[in-house]
Design a protein around this motif. Structure first.
Motif, PDB file in Angstrom:
ATOM      1  N   HIS A 270      -2.026  24.304 -29.260  1.00 15.72           N
ATOM      2  CA  HIS A 270      -1.767  23.931 -27.872  1.00 15.72           C
ATOM      3  C   HIS A 270      -0.444  23.191 -27.729  1.00 15.72           C
ATOM      4  O   HIS A 270       0.207  23.263 -26.686  1.00 15.72           O
ATOM      5  CB  HIS A 270      -2.912  23.063 -27.330  1.00 15.72           C
ATOM      6  N   GLU A 273       2.151  25.850 -27.357  1.00 18.42           N
ATOM      7  CA  GLU A 273       2.039  26.494 -26.047  1.00 18.42           C
ATOM      8  C   GLU A 273       2.557  25.584 -24.936  1.00 18.42           C
ATOM      9  O   GLU A 273       3.310  26.008 -24.056  1.00 18.42           O
ATOM     10  CB  GLU A 273       0.581  26.861 -25.779  1.00 18.42           C
ATOM     11  N   ASN A 274       2.158  24.312 -24.977  1.00 22.41           N
ATOM     12  CA  ASN A 274       2.604  23.363 -23.950  1.00 22.41           C
ATOM     13  C   ASN A 274       4.125  23.245 -23.949  1.00 22.41           C
ATOM     14  O   ASN A 274       4.767  23.211 -22.891  1.00 22.41           O
ATOM     15  CB  ASN A 274       1.975  21.991 -24.182  1.00 22.41           C
ATOM     16  N   GLN A 275       4.698  23.161 -25.141  1.00 24.55           N
ATOM     17  CA  GLN A 275       6.148  23.026 -25.233  1.00 24.55           C
ATOM     18  C   GLN A 275       6.845  24.285 -24.719  1.00 24.55           C
ATOM     19  O   GLN A 275       7.838  24.193 -23.991  1.00 24.55           O
ATOM     20  CB  GLN A 275       6.571  22.758 -26.678  1.00 24.55           C
ATOM     21  N   TYR A 276       6.341  25.460 -25.096  1.00 24.40           N
ATOM     22  CA  TYR A 276       6.975  26.714 -24.681  1.00 24.40           C
ATOM     23  C   TYR A 276       6.968  26.851 -23.158  1.00 24.40           C
ATOM     24  O   TYR A 276       7.982  27.224 -22.551  1.00 24.40           O
ATOM     25  CB  TYR A 276       6.257  27.888 -25.330  1.00 24.40           C
ATOM     26  N   ASN A 277       5.852  26.527 -22.549  1.00 25.18           N
ATOM     27  CA  ASN A 277       5.771  26.588 -21.088  1.00 25.18           C
ATOM     28  C   ASN A 277       6.708  25.578 -20.445  1.00 25.18           C
ATOM     29  O   ASN A 277       7.344  25.860 -19.422  1.00 25.18           O
ATOM     30  CB  ASN A 277       4.335  26.356 -20.626  1.00 25.18           C
ATOM     31  N   TRP A 278       6.777  24.411 -21.061  1.00 26.43           N
ATOM     32  CA  TRP A 278       7.697  23.387 -20.551  1.00 26.43           C
ATOM     33  C   TRP A 278       9.142  23.868 -20.669  1.00 26.43           C
ATOM     34  O   TRP A 278       9.948  23.686 -19.747  1.00 26.43           O
ATOM     35  CB  TRP A 278       7.509  22.088 -21.322  1.00 26.43           C
ATOM     36  N   ILE A 280      10.304  26.934 -20.597  1.00 29.02           N
ATOM     37  CA  ILE A 280      10.575  27.929 -19.556  1.00 29.02           C
ATOM     38  C   ILE A 280      10.882  27.250 -18.228  1.00 29.02           C
ATOM     39  O   ILE A 280      11.880  27.548 -17.561  1.00 29.02           O
ATOM     40  CB  ILE A 280       9.387  28.896 -19.414  1.00 29.02           C
ATOM     41  N   ASN A 281      10.026  26.311 -17.851  1.00 32.12           N
ATOM     42  CA  ASN A 281      10.216  25.627 -16.566  1.00 32.12           C
ATOM     43  C   ASN A 281      11.503  24.811 -16.553  1.00 32.12           C
ATOM     44  O   ASN A 281      12.236  24.787 -15.552  1.00 32.12           O
ATOM     45  CB  ASN A 281       9.017  24.720 -16.274  1.00 32.12           C
ATOM     46  N   LYS A 284      14.574  27.182 -16.411  1.00 26.77           N
ATOM     47  CA  LYS A 284      14.694  27.743 -15.062  1.00 26.77           C
ATOM     48  C   LYS A 284      15.353  26.735 -14.126  1.00 26.77           C
ATOM     49  O   LYS A 284      16.282  27.066 -13.375  1.00 26.77           O
ATOM     50  CB  LYS A 284      13.302  28.112 -14.520  1.00 26.77           C
ATOM     51  N   TYR A 331       5.818  32.767 -28.712  1.00 25.73           N
ATOM     52  CA  TYR A 331       6.612  31.530 -28.622  1.00 25.73           C
ATOM     53  C   TYR A 331       7.960  31.654 -29.328  1.00 25.73           C
ATOM     54  O   TYR A 331       8.498  30.670 -29.838  1.00 25.73           O
ATOM     55  CB  TYR A 331       5.832  30.324 -29.161  1.00 25.73           C
ATOM     56  N   LEU A 336      14.228  33.580 -25.753  1.00 25.10           N
ATOM     57  CA  LEU A 336      14.100  32.681 -24.606  1.00 25.10           C
ATOM     58  C   LEU A 336      15.429  31.990 -24.313  1.00 25.10           C
ATOM     59  O   LEU A 336      15.886  31.955 -23.161  1.00 25.10           O
ATOM     60  CB  LEU A 336      13.015  31.633 -24.895  1.00 25.10           C
TER      61      LEU A 336
END
Length: 496
Positions: A270, A273-278, A280-281, A284, A331, A336
């Motif tokens: 997790h 996953e949390n870092q990867y989503n962070w 991306i945001n 952006k 990830y 990315l």
């Protein structure tokens, strides 16, 4: 009304193993105060290990220090006159036990200063009525008259054999640096000797970090107990855990992340996953603001590419940092970062210095006269030779095509981002009395080149670059070794 004692809180904290800054209740009663005797106070109230961090904008700094007892108050007194520290700010105190058998109670004090005037020099000291530090000073960040900001960039600095430390201390105190970017691996290791090695490290960097912001990235040597010493000892902006965060300085958006989530998976997927989503945001958001802050620079400890003779992940064609988890490629960071137009990627971990040609997906942009002018791929820099007990690494005799410049001597980087178009990087060789091992520029000729890389960049990369196939042997010595290994594997299989 329930009154918290320090011991109640610490026991709760110890058994929950929370990985964020957990502050002691303001209404707590330290053990020494519970005895209701004016002659009794904290046994160890002297502040030490003072270090600054950038607060996220030039008007805000955070100051962190440690005591070995609860002083109840965490105070910074500061001002523009050394003889009149007219302002006083009170912060909060956190405490952590690192999970070792004879864990030491360490009290981490944090104070945020706001409303600072960029370019103004402030004098300050920290502490409480039970002990004060010496007076330090800092100058709130402001662009230099001749352009930009200057950063010391390095990783892998230890308590023993910290060869670059003296040069960095002198530069920080003389105003020749604006900030330190420490790209992972501290002390070797902060948890060793029941945490005393970490204490000694922060004492050693105090002549740097007491004067300029000391910005940190987690490395593999911080792995102990889910990076607990790293999480608890630092105070990075926009984060309660310091493991991934971002901030802006002048024309640069810095993105700091953990490569260690890909290797220490016992703490849970997790985190990855949390870092990867962070990421991306954050990327952006950074791209939507590139007209104001054009450069994007990442900081992660373990590099995607390298050519050291140590068999590390970055020497493989399919580095997990670069291409993601096996089979699924989950990830993956190279794609990315390319899609969001990262300009420069700073790494350490390898105890050496290496500058790469612009590279993406094993395609090396080295077929033009000016590869670092509007490069169609990110520029990678590895600077992990600041000095530690593990000494420096050596390179393979015939490095792969992505390697442009290499040095195995002790040293550190000095990066200066002058403006929206020009970035300069130097590698200072401390083993040879400050000789410059490398000096190069990354140039973006116009604002339109600060953007996500697109199809036309890939076309230029492929036209003027060199693609390295997955099973390519870049020198016959490596091919011969590969053939011998394959031959040996076949014989072993037959014997079984």
């Amino acid at each position: 009304m329930l009154q918290w004692t320090t011991k109640n809180f610490i026991l709760t904290y110890f058994f929950t193993l929370i990985s964020t800054h957990e502050y002691l209740p303001i209404n707590r009663i330290p053990e020494w105060k519970s005895k209701i005797n004016g002659n009794i106070g904290p046994s160890f109230g002297q502040p030490e290990q003072i270090h600054l961090a950038y607060g996220g904008d030039p008007t805000s700094y955070s100051i962190t220090w440690m005591t070995y007892d609860d002083t109840l108050k965490s105070i910074v007194e500061y001002g523009t006159d050394i003889s009149d520290l007219e302002h006083s700010v009170e912060g909060r105190c956190a405490v952590f036990l690192d999970g070792q058998k004879h864990s030491v109670w360490r009290y981490i004090h944090r104070v945020n200063l706001t409303g600072l005037v960029p370019g103004t020099r402030y004098f300050y000291h920290v502490g409480s009525d039970h002990g004060w530090s010496p007076i330090f000073f800092f100058t709130a960040l402001k662009e230099r008259e001749d352009g930009g900001f200057i950063y010391a960039v390095y990783g892998d600095l230890g308590v023993e054999n910290g060869r670059s430390l003296g040069h960095i201390q002198k530069m920080a105190q003389k105003g020749q640096l604006d900030m330190v970017l420490h790209v992972g691996d501290f002390a070797y290791n902060m948890d060793e000797s029941n945490g005393e090695t970490g204490d000694e490290f922060f004492r050693q960097i105090e002549p740097v970090a007491g004067y300029i912001p000391y910005m940190a990235t987690v490395g593999n040597h911080e792995y102990y107990n889910n990076f607990t010493h790293y999480v608890n000892r630092f105070t990075m902006p926009n984060s309660e855990h310091n493991l991934f965060y971002s901030y802006d300085v002048g024309p640069v958006h810095f993105v700091v992340f953990s490569t260690e989530f890909y290797f220490y998976t016992q703490w849970g997927y997790h985190q990855m996953e949390n870092q990867y989503n962070w990421l991306i945001n954050d990327l952006k958001k950074a791209n939507s603001n590139r007209h104001n802050i054009p450069w994007i620079i990442t900081m992660g400890h373990r590099p995607m590419y390298c050519s050291d003779f140590d068999g590390d992940d970055c020497t493989k064609y399919e580095s997990v940092i670069r291409t993601g988890l096996p089979l699924t490629h989950g990830y993956a960071l190279e794609k990315l970062f390319y899609e969001y137009g990262v300009d420069v990627e700073l790494w350490a971990h390898e105890h050496s210095y290496e500058r790469l040609w612009p590279v993406y997906n094993r395609t090396v942009y080295n077929g033009t006269r000016h590869p670092y002018v509007d490069p169609p791929a990110p520029v990678h820099i590895i600077t992990g030779s600041a000095g530690c007990r593990e000494n420096t690494d050596v390179f393979v005799e015939h490095p792969p095509p992505w390697s442009a410049v290499r040095s195995t001597d002790y040293g550190f980087g000095v990066m200066r981002v002058y403006n929206s178009t020009h970035l300069n990087f130097k590698q200072i060789n401390v083993a040879q009395e400050g000789k410059i091992d490398d000096d190069f520029w990354v140039v973006k000729s116009s604002p339109k080149h600060h953007r996500p890389f697109k199809h036309r960049d890939l076309k230029r990369l492929r036209t003027y670059g060199t693609h390295i196939p997955k099973h390519h042997c870049h020198h016959k010595s490596h091919c011969d070794k590969t053939r011998r290994r394959r031959k040996h594997s076949r014989h072993s299989h037959v014997e079984i």
